[in-house]
Design a protein around this motif. Sequence first.
Motif, PDB file in Angstrom:
ATOM      1  N   ASP A   1       0.596  -1.313  -0.283  1.00 26.36           N
ATOM      2  CA  ASP A   1       0.154  -0.217  -0.010  1.00 26.36           C
ATOM      3  C   ASP A   1       0.774   1.302   0.196  1.00 26.36           C
ATOM      4  OD1 ASP A   1      -1.709   2.072   0.695  1.00 26.36           O
ATOM      5  OD2 ASP A   1      -2.841   0.676   2.010  1.00 26.36           O
ATOM      6  N   LYS A   2       0.024   2.372  -0.638  1.00 28.57           N
ATOM      7  CA  LYS A   2       1.376   3.471  -1.053  1.00 28.57           C
ATOM      8  C   LYS A   2       1.125   4.309   0.211  1.00 28.57           C
ATOM      9  CE  LYS A   2       2.674   3.364  -5.869  1.00 28.57           C
ATOM     10  NZ  LYS A   2       1.654   2.477  -6.330  1.00 28.57           N
ATOM     11  N   THR A   3      -0.447   4.521   0.749  1.00 28.16           N
ATOM     12  CA  THR A   3      -0.143   5.459   1.633  1.00 28.16           C
ATOM     13  C   THR A   3       0.542   4.808   2.851  1.00 28.16           C
ATOM     14  OG1 THR A   3      -2.835   3.774   1.791  1.00 28.16           O
ATOM     15  CG2 THR A   3      -2.277   5.766   0.603  1.00 28.16           C
ATOM     16  N   VAL A   4       0.661   3.893   3.428  1.00 22.55           N
ATOM     17  CA  VAL A   4       0.843   3.609   4.851  1.00 22.55           C
ATOM     18  C   VAL A   4       1.808   2.694   4.484  1.00 22.55           C
ATOM     19  CG1 VAL A   4      -0.552   3.275   6.316  1.00 22.55           C
ATOM     20  CG2 VAL A   4      -0.797   1.680   5.049  1.00 22.55           C
ATOM     21  N   GLU A   5       3.172   2.375   5.425  1.00 20.45           N
ATOM     22  CA  GLU A   5       4.334   1.367   5.095  1.00 20.45           C
ATOM     23  C   GLU A   5       3.983   0.089   5.795  1.00 20.45           C
ATOM     24  OE1 GLU A   5       7.550   3.188   7.263  1.00 20.45           O
ATOM     25  OE2 GLU A   5       7.494   4.814   6.338  1.00 20.45           O
ATOM     26  N   LYS A   6       3.200   0.301   6.611  1.00 22.01           N
ATOM     27  CA  LYS A   6       3.447  -1.352   7.878  1.00 22.01           C
ATOM     28  C   LYS A   6       1.881  -1.424   8.136  1.00 22.01           C
ATOM     29  CE  LYS A   6       6.594   0.451  10.684  1.00 22.01           C
ATOM     30  NZ  LYS A   6       7.209  -0.893  12.151  1.00 22.01           N
ATOM     31  N   ARG A   7       1.524  -2.719   8.427  1.00 21.94           N
ATOM     32  CA  ARG A   7      -0.134  -2.787   9.055  1.00 21.94           C
ATOM     33  C   ARG A   7       0.440  -4.242   9.859  1.00 21.94           C
ATOM     34  NH1 ARG A   7      -2.498  -6.302   4.039  1.00 21.94           N
ATOM     35  NH2 ARG A   7      -1.439  -8.574   3.794  1.00 21.94           N
ATOM     36  N   PRO A   8      -0.448  -4.523  10.084  1.00 22.21           N
ATOM     37  CA  PRO A   8      -0.264  -5.454  11.923  1.00 22.21           C
ATOM     38  C   PRO A   8      -0.749  -6.815  10.770  1.00 22.21           C
ATOM     39  CG  PRO A   8      -2.241  -4.407  11.889  1.00 22.21           C
ATOM     40  CD  PRO A   8      -1.457  -4.131  11.159  1.00 22.21           C
ATOM     41  N   LYS A   9       0.396  -7.843  11.092  1.00 21.55           N
ATOM     42  CA  LYS A   9       0.449  -9.271   9.795  1.00 21.55           C
ATOM     43  C   LYS A   9      -1.098  -9.931  11.362  1.00 21.55           C
ATOM     44  CE  LYS A   9       3.250 -12.950   8.577  1.00 21.55           C
ATOM     45  NZ  LYS A   9       4.509 -13.463   9.059  1.00 21.55           N
TER      46      LYS A   9
END
Length: 171
Positions: free
Chosen positions: A99-107
């Motif tokens: 995703d270009k808007t956020v670097e990370k997300r919770p796996k």
Amino acid sequence: MSYFINRKEHLTFWEKLYLPEIFRGLSITAGHLLHSLFHIDDRMTIEYPDKKKELPPGYRAEHRLMLREDGQIRCTACMLCQTICPANCIEIIAEETEDKTVEKRPKLFTINELRCIFCGLCVEACPCDAIRMDTGKYENSSFNRKDLIYDIKKLASNHPDNAGKISSALY
Ligand code: SF4
Ligand code: SF4
């Protein structure tokens, strides 16, 4: 070190007699009893679980994760909620995202509702308004302890507002 409570209460003559105060207390109790008998709508007790009490605004109930427009969760895996949680009941594992808007997300994002003390600090700490405690659900009991450790799917679907919005790509 010794501690003591110094209560300098000045009792009246009638209060020192003790019995008049006992009868005054009993009369208050009897008054409430009679009031409850004849004014059903004013009763403090309700016939739970057939009837539910209306919760005050801001009541901290079970958590939910907020969703973006595309059905993905708002959480950016910044770990602030996990860090501030005094009960150590939030577990997050972050991963990189395309995703270009956020670097990370919770796996992985789990909340152990059994351990939670419902202090609301996780909600306060979140910079993205990604977690809320406005589900109104407080009857979190189960025959199985595992059922009360909520994962991403459970947290994302824990409010009717999110029904039908959850991305099929959500884990
Ligand atoms: S409400 Fe408090 S105890 Fe519960 S998960 Fe949030 S920070 Fe932790
Ligand atoms: S504070 Fe908010 S954005 Fe950060 S990990 Fe927790 S829920 Fe996600």
